[in-house]
Enzyme design. Structure first.
Site, PDB file in Angstrom:
ATOM      1  N   GLU A 164       0.916  -1.043   0.229  1.00 32.36           N
ATOM      2  CA  GLU A 164       0.164   0.087   0.030  1.00 32.36           C
ATOM      3  C   GLU A 164       0.726   1.335   0.003  1.00 32.36           C
ATOM      4  O   GLU A 164       0.679   2.297   0.638  1.00 32.36           O
ATOM      5  CB  GLU A 164      -0.974  -0.084   1.139  1.00 32.36           C
ATOM      6  CG  GLU A 164      -1.947  -1.170   1.113  1.00 32.36           C
ATOM      7  CD  GLU A 164      -3.022  -0.994   2.131  1.00 32.36           C
ATOM      8  OE1 GLU A 164      -4.141  -1.344   2.067  1.00 32.36           O
ATOM      9  OE2 GLU A 164      -2.733  -0.706   3.428  1.00 32.36           O
ATOM     10  N   GLU A 240      -6.813  -7.427  -0.709  1.00 31.87           N
ATOM     11  CA  GLU A 240      -7.315  -7.290   0.782  1.00 31.87           C
ATOM     12  C   GLU A 240      -8.637  -7.063   0.532  1.00 31.87           C
ATOM     13  O   GLU A 240      -9.173  -5.867   0.382  1.00 31.87           O
ATOM     14  CB  GLU A 240      -6.567  -6.345   1.678  1.00 31.87           C
ATOM     15  CG  GLU A 240      -5.202  -6.576   1.829  1.00 31.87           C
ATOM     16  CD  GLU A 240      -4.709  -5.608   2.808  1.00 31.87           C
ATOM     17  OE1 GLU A 240      -5.396  -4.806   3.658  1.00 31.87           O
ATOM     18  OE2 GLU A 240      -3.194  -5.401   2.868  1.00 31.87           O
TER      19      GLU A 240
END
Length: 610
Positions: A164, A240
């Site tokens: 991320e 995710e």
């Protein structure tokens, strides 16, 4: 030899389209003896793959001192034996609601905002760590000629680059360096990145030539549309899928219903995408490794520390049991399986009957510091945790208020995170917050602060910030100098012979003081999974037979600690409680008040079990 590849629209295995139905399970949050059971639960839910992060700070607690990075290899072998492929996310930053996002405090302390960039000192540390870790992955790739189960039989299909990154930075040369390093160390399976489904995140975190994925909890069609703006071709994947959420101390949990999560999962799959359920099984933040967040939209507000449980509202709960969410996910995933799903494995044993602890000894906090603490330093201002070599634990600060002088406010600036304050040996109370008022003090006086970390920030721009007293101590407007600082690492209590060095004394008369308490839990009959209850205890850490169960706090919402069955043994079990703020006063005075106890695990969190 199996050939896993990234196609124009699909992932392919030996040239045939394949959909990854993955679930997150972190090997470091599950007792190793229970990996097989948890992996079998994932298979029974309908998954064909497991994903795990790798926490750098767990495996390299001090520079060059490595602690069992081979655990990753053993976990990947267990995944393969369970019939699961694997996705590895080695960081170096992982977030994961883990202390410091997985980055070692010995690195973030001196480098600060230079981490997660092209900074030469940072990259040198990353390169050395990857050099030690990556052989565990390379030997288990699906392309490996010497995989444990034969040529091409390794479970690892993909490896993630950073994590991320678009939520944090935009240093493209840094990401390019990681790609080159992974390839140079022998990673031949596809690489990928994962980011939030927003343009600035995908712009900052993507790497040319490396497949991108997106992370979200709902709104699959919108998220994949954002991904397609940046990546017109290639497989769609939610790396995710947040099927639940984590919990902070002192805050209410944020539950997500099974029906809502199952509908969101179905939408992902109807888009033709692969998925990684985060978390499929959350586990526990054993060892005091829970991280923290900063409040606010920009993650720059007050500290919010994460609880020890990482149940996450996952379909397989913290104790390894199927929930209603498990049943609903299984129904959805069954429609995408190659054949009938296996049945869930038999439940693991549960403690047969409650056991109450007998606490017989204790040692005051000062005596524990004298026995196990690091060297004391003295300087113009207070030393930080990082300067004292403390990652998890506490630091005792001592300073003199000169005199004679009148009563003026005593303040601490830059407090991270929580301090127990003493003036002339008398406890003044507990304070937290960046700038705290310690009350009026006249000089001369002796001031002592025991400062504990509640967990390092794991996400956002405050990542890597120091712990301890980072500003200073002021009396009226005058800084106090000559501060003596001494640290006590949490893992110092786990070193060989540590407790033998502590001068324990009979617990009678402890009077609820902070310190290290020792007792016995006698298990008769079959050991098994249990919950440790600590009625009346305030804040500290618990160990059973040398295994650190994690942090406890009376503020809740977590009020028990999960005890994996393999930690217990029939007969006597040693319990250690390092109470930071104050034990129940009646302990050791002939009453049962405040006696910790083990109890058979309660039913799953309010949902009908599978």
């Amino acid at each position: 030899m199996a050939g896993f590849a990234v196609g124009e629209r699909d992932f392919t295995l030996d040239g045939r389209p394949v959909r990854l139905l993955s679930g997150a399970m972190h090997y470091f949050r599950v007792h190793e003896a229970q990996w097989g059971h948890r992996l079998a639960m994932l298979r029974a839910m309908g998954l064909n793959c497991v994903e795990t992060y790798v926490p750098w700070n767990l495996h390299e607690p001090r520079p060059g001192a490595f602690r069992d990075p081979e655990a990753l290899g053993r976990f990947l072998d267990a995944a393969g034996a369970a019939g699961l492929w694997a996705i590895v996310r080695p960081g170096p930053y992982i977030c994961a609601e883990w202390e410091n996002g997985g980055l070692p405090a010995w690195l973030t302390g001196p480098l600060g905002r230079r981490v997660r960039t092209r900074d030469a000192a940072y990259l040198a540390a990353v390169d050395a760590w990857f050099g030690r870790l990556l052989p565990q992955v390379v030997a288990r790739q699906c392309t490996a000629a010497s995989a444990p189960r034969g040529p091409g039989a390794g479970p690892v299909l993909m490896v993630q680059v950073e994590n991320e990154y678009g939520s944090y930075g935009s240093d493209a040369p840094y990401l390019a360096h990681l790609v080159a390093r992974l390839r140079a160390l022998g990673v031949r399976v596809p690489l990928f990145t994962s980011d939030g489904p927003e343009d600035h995140m995908l712009t900052g975190g993507s790497v040319p030539g490396v497949p991108a994925t997106v992370n979200f909890g709902a709104g699959a069609r919108e998220a994949f549309a954002a991904l397609r703006r940046h990546q017109p071709r290639g497989p769609l994947m939610c790396a995710e899928f947040w099927c639940g959420w984590f919990t902070h101390w002192g805050a209410a949990p944020e539950p997500r219903t099974a029906g809502d999560a199952a509908a969101a999962l179905r939408e992902i799959l109807e888009c033709g995408a692969s998925v990684n359920v985060y978390m499929a099984h959350g586990g526990s933040n054993f060892g005091g490794w829970a991280g923290a967040n900063r409040a606010g939209e920009l993650h720059d507000g007050e500290l919010r520390a994460t609880v020890t449980s990482y149940d996450y509202g996952a379909p397989v709960d913290e104790r390894g049991r199927p929930t209603e969410k498990f049943r609903r996910f299984r129904e959805v995933l069954a429609g995408y399986a190659d054949g009938p799903l296996p049945e869930p494995p038999a439940p693991l044993p549960v403690l047969a009957a409650p056991v109450r602890a007998v606490l017989a000894e204790w040692a005051p906090a000062g005596a524990v510091m004298d026995a196990l603490g690091g060297p004391e330093t003295e300087g113009g201002g207070p030393a930080t945790f990082e300067e004292l070599g403390v990652d998890r634990g506490l630091v005792r600060y001592r300073v003199a208020v000169p005199g004679p002088r009148g009563r003026y406010p005593l303040r601490v600036r830059g407090l991270r995170d929580r301090a127990v304050v003493f003036v002339d040996g008398e406890r003044r109370g507990v304070v937290d917050g960046a700038d705290a008022d310690l009350g009026a003090v006249a000089g001369p006086a002796s001031v002592e602060l025991w400062v504990g970390s509640l967990g390092r920030v794991n996400y956002g721009p405050r990542l890597g910030e120091s712990k301890g007293i980072t500003g200073g101590l002021l009396h009226e407007r005058q800084y106090l100098h000559g501060v003596r600082s001494r640290g006590l690492r949490l893992d110092a209590l786990e070193e060989a012979g540590a407790t033998a060095a502590v001068p324990f004394r009979p617990v009678a008369g402890a009077g609820g003081a902070a310190g290290l308490y020792r007792g016995t839990l006698t298990v008769t009959g079959r050991p098994g999974d249990a919950d440790l209850a600590l009625p009346g205890w305030t804040h500290g850490f618990a160990w059973l037979n040398g295994f650190c169960l994690g942090r406890y706090r009376s503020v809740g919402p977590q009020h028990t600690l999960y005890v994996p069955g393999p930690v217990l043994r029939e007969g006597d079990n040693e319990l250690l409680l390092w109470e930071w703020e104050g034990a129940p006063a009646p302990v050791g005075e002939g009453t049962r008040a405040g006696a910790p106890g083990l109890y058979p695990c309660a039913q799953p969190r309010g949902e009908a079990p599978y």
